[in-house]
Design a protein around this motif. Sequence first.
Motif, mmCIF file in Angstrom:
data_model
loop_
_atom_site.group_PDB
_atom_site.id
_atom_site.type_symbol
_atom_site.label_atom_id
_atom_site.label_comp_id
_atom_site.label_asym_id
_atom_site.label_seq_id
_atom_site.Cartn_x
_atom_site.Cartn_y
_atom_site.Cartn_z
ATOM 1 N N TRP A 87 -13.772 5.607 -2.870
ATOM 2 C CA TRP A 87 -13.395 4.348 -3.297
ATOM 3 C C TRP A 87 -12.094 4.824 -4.432
ATOM 4 C CZ3 TRP A 87 -14.810 0.226 -0.982
ATOM 5 C CH2 TRP A 87 -15.697 0.160 -0.072
ATOM 6 N N ARG A 88 -11.222 3.897 -4.354
ATOM 7 C CA ARG A 88 -9.860 3.922 -5.262
ATOM 8 C C ARG A 88 -9.962 2.931 -5.892
ATOM 9 N NH1 ARG A 88 -4.930 4.736 -2.731
ATOM 10 N NH2 ARG A 88 -5.538 3.533 -0.936
ATOM 11 N N LYS A 89 -9.825 2.721 -7.267
ATOM 12 C CA LYS A 89 -9.780 1.432 -7.972
ATOM 13 C C LYS A 89 -8.121 1.119 -8.249
ATOM 14 C CE LYS A 89 -12.411 0.944 -11.421
ATOM 15 N NZ LYS A 89 -12.876 1.088 -12.843
ATOM 16 N N SER A 90 -7.847 -0.248 -8.093
ATOM 17 C CA SER A 90 -6.472 -0.541 -8.116
ATOM 18 C C SER A 90 -5.864 -0.397 -9.368
ATOM 19 C CB SER A 90 -6.476 -2.361 -8.115
ATOM 20 O OG SER A 90 -5.185 -2.625 -8.225
ATOM 21 N N SER A 91 -4.454 0.106 -9.190
ATOM 22 C CA SER A 91 -3.787 0.492 -10.392
ATOM 23 C C SER A 91 -3.693 -0.727 -11.404
ATOM 24 C CB SER A 91 -2.532 1.146 -10.136
ATOM 25 O OG SER A 91 -1.680 0.451 -9.499
ATOM 26 N N ARG A 92 -3.662 -1.928 -10.881
ATOM 27 C CA ARG A 92 -3.748 -3.142 -11.624
ATOM 28 C C ARG A 92 -4.862 -3.719 -12.253
ATOM 29 N NH1 ARG A 92 1.672 -5.937 -11.001
ATOM 30 N NH2 ARG A 92 2.885 -4.591 -9.651
ATOM 31 N N SER A 93 -5.992 -2.831 -12.027
ATOM 32 C CA SER A 93 -7.137 -3.491 -12.725
ATOM 33 C C SER A 93 -7.080 -3.421 -14.303
ATOM 34 C CB SER A 93 -8.185 -2.496 -12.273
ATOM 35 O OG SER A 93 -8.458 -2.478 -10.942
ATOM 36 N N GLY A 94 -7.686 -4.269 -14.723
ATOM 37 C CA GLY A 94 -7.532 -4.413 -16.315
ATOM 38 C C GLY A 94 -8.844 -3.741 -17.027
ATOM 39 N N SER A 95 -8.636 -3.943 -18.180
ATOM 40 C CA SER A 95 -9.927 -3.100 -19.030
ATOM 41 C C SER A 95 -11.130 -4.396 -19.136
ATOM 42 C CB SER A 95 -9.597 -3.158 -20.490
ATOM 43 O OG SER A 95 -9.045 -4.258 -21.100
ATOM 44 N N ALA A 96 -10.864 -5.730 -18.473
ATOM 45 C CA ALA A 96 -11.772 -6.565 -18.566
ATOM 46 C C ALA A 96 -12.778 -6.434 -17.298
ATOM 47 C CB ALA A 96 -11.045 -7.991 -18.550
ATOM 48 N N GLY A 97 -12.820 -5.606 -16.523
ATOM 49 C CA GLY A 97 -13.445 -5.184 -15.434
ATOM 50 C C GLY A 97 -13.426 -5.990 -14.169
ATOM 51 N N HIS A 98 -12.127 -6.533 -14.127
ATOM 52 C CA HIS A 98 -12.062 -7.432 -13.057
ATOM 53 C C HIS A 98 -11.084 -6.531 -11.802
ATOM 54 C CE1 HIS A 98 -12.801 -10.910 -15.327
ATOM 55 N NE2 HIS A 98 -11.926 -10.613 -15.919
ATOM 56 N N CYS A 99 -12.091 -5.493 -11.372
ATOM 57 C CA CYS A 99 -11.463 -4.759 -10.466
ATOM 58 C C CYS A 99 -11.538 -4.723 -9.038
ATOM 59 C CB CYS A 99 -12.090 -3.118 -10.998
ATOM 60 S SG CYS A 99 -11.646 -3.056 -12.717
ATOM 61 N N VAL A 100 -10.743 -4.355 -8.338
ATOM 62 C CA VAL A 100 -10.936 -4.030 -6.763
ATOM 63 C C VAL A 100 -11.172 -2.676 -6.384
ATOM 64 C CG1 VAL A 100 -10.016 -4.818 -4.492
ATOM 65 C CG2 VAL A 100 -10.128 -6.364 -6.294
ATOM 66 N N GLU A 101 -11.836 -2.087 -5.620
ATOM 67 C CA GLU A 101 -11.762 -0.862 -5.041
ATOM 68 C C GLU A 101 -11.805 -0.977 -3.541
ATOM 69 O OE1 GLU A 101 -14.483 1.808 -8.203
ATOM 70 O OE2 GLU A 101 -15.445 0.773 -6.535
ATOM 71 N N VAL A 102 -10.686 -0.103 -2.975
ATOM 72 C CA VAL A 102 -10.559 0.217 -1.668
ATOM 73 C C VAL A 102 -10.841 1.620 -1.162
ATOM 74 C CG1 VAL A 102 -8.693 -1.661 -1.238
ATOM 75 C CG2 VAL A 102 -8.088 0.727 -1.758
ATOM 76 N N ALA A 103 -11.262 1.688 0.196
ATOM 77 C CA ALA A 103 -11.583 2.879 0.739
ATOM 78 C C ALA A 103 -11.173 2.920 2.304
ATOM 79 C CB ALA A 103 -12.977 3.367 0.574
ATOM 80 N N MET A 104 -10.311 3.963 2.630
ATOM 81 C CA MET A 104 -10.233 4.158 4.049
ATOM 82 C C MET A 104 -11.542 4.651 4.917
ATOM 83 S SD MET A 104 -7.255 3.057 4.455
ATOM 84 C CE MET A 104 -6.550 3.601 6.066
ATOM 85 N N VAL A 105 -12.050 4.290 5.705
ATOM 86 C CA VAL A 105 -13.360 4.643 6.327
ATOM 87 C C VAL A 105 -13.216 5.063 7.720
ATOM 88 C CG1 VAL A 105 -14.721 3.902 4.777
ATOM 89 C CG2 VAL A 105 -14.118 2.448 6.626
ATOM 90 N N ALA A 106 -13.864 5.462 8.274
ATOM 91 C CA ALA A 106 -13.708 5.640 9.730
ATOM 92 C C ALA A 106 -12.488 6.345 10.464
ATOM 93 C CB ALA A 106 -14.307 4.578 10.525
ATOM 94 N N ASP A 107 -12.183 7.394 9.853
ATOM 95 C CA ASP A 107 -11.005 8.164 10.162
ATOM 96 C C ASP A 107 -9.712 7.119 9.856
ATOM 97 O OD1 ASP A 107 -12.210 10.695 10.692
ATOM 98 O OD2 ASP A 107 -12.655 9.885 12.691
ATOM 99 N N GLY A 108 -9.621 6.244 8.920
ATOM 100 C CA GLY A 108 -8.432 5.487 8.723
ATOM 101 C C GLY A 108 -8.440 4.189 9.614
ATOM 102 N N HIS A 109 -9.471 3.796 10.542
ATOM 103 C CA HIS A 109 -9.497 2.762 11.365
ATOM 104 C C HIS A 109 -9.767 1.700 10.671
ATOM 105 C CE1 HIS A 109 -8.661 5.336 15.005
ATOM 106 N NE2 HIS A 109 -9.587 5.903 14.397
ATOM 107 N N TYR A 110 -10.644 1.682 9.557
ATOM 108 C CA TYR A 110 -11.006 0.578 8.749
ATOM 109 C C TYR A 110 -10.815 0.816 7.201
ATOM 110 C CZ TYR A 110 -13.864 -0.241 12.963
ATOM 111 O OH TYR A 110 -13.961 -0.649 14.243
ATOM 112 N N VAL A 111 -10.587 -0.435 6.691
ATOM 113 C CA VAL A 111 -10.555 -0.387 5.059
ATOM 114 C C VAL A 111 -11.721 -1.124 4.543
ATOM 115 C CG1 VAL A 111 -8.846 -0.979 3.249
ATOM 116 C CG2 VAL A 111 -7.962 -0.157 5.492
ATOM 117 N N GLY A 112 -12.307 -0.487 3.517
ATOM 118 C CA GLY A 112 -13.283 -1.321 3.002
ATOM 119 C C GLY A 112 -12.739 -1.755 1.613
ATOM 120 N N VAL A 113 -13.296 -2.954 1.074
ATOM 121 C CA VAL A 113 -12.861 -3.583 -0.086
ATOM 122 C C VAL A 113 -14.240 -3.923 -0.950
ATOM 123 C CG1 VAL A 113 -11.409 -5.287 -1.365
ATOM 124 C CG2 VAL A 113 -10.603 -4.282 0.941
#
Length: 74
Positions: free
Chosen positions: A14-40
């Motif tokens: 999982w990678r956290k958005s570079s736009r995430s602030g210190s207030a904890g309002h963060c979105v993370e994404v991950a490429m899965v299944a050899d890049g066929h899907y994206v998890g959020v």
Amino acid sequence: MLTPEAGVLEGAVWRKSSRSGSAGHCVEVAMVADGHYVGVRNSRQPDGAALVFTRKEWEAFAGGVKDGEFELPE
């Protein structure tokens, strides 16, 4: 958005958005299944539910963001 096979998110990096602030309002994404899907997911609830999109769905969304399609009205 779809419901993937059980375990498709297992081992995801999982990678956290570079736009995430210190207030904890963060979105993370991950490429899965050899890049066929994206998890959020919410980084504050890493064991909670995750949304899963096909790569094409994610590319359409990201393109809309880049093009300003989701700007909030003033």
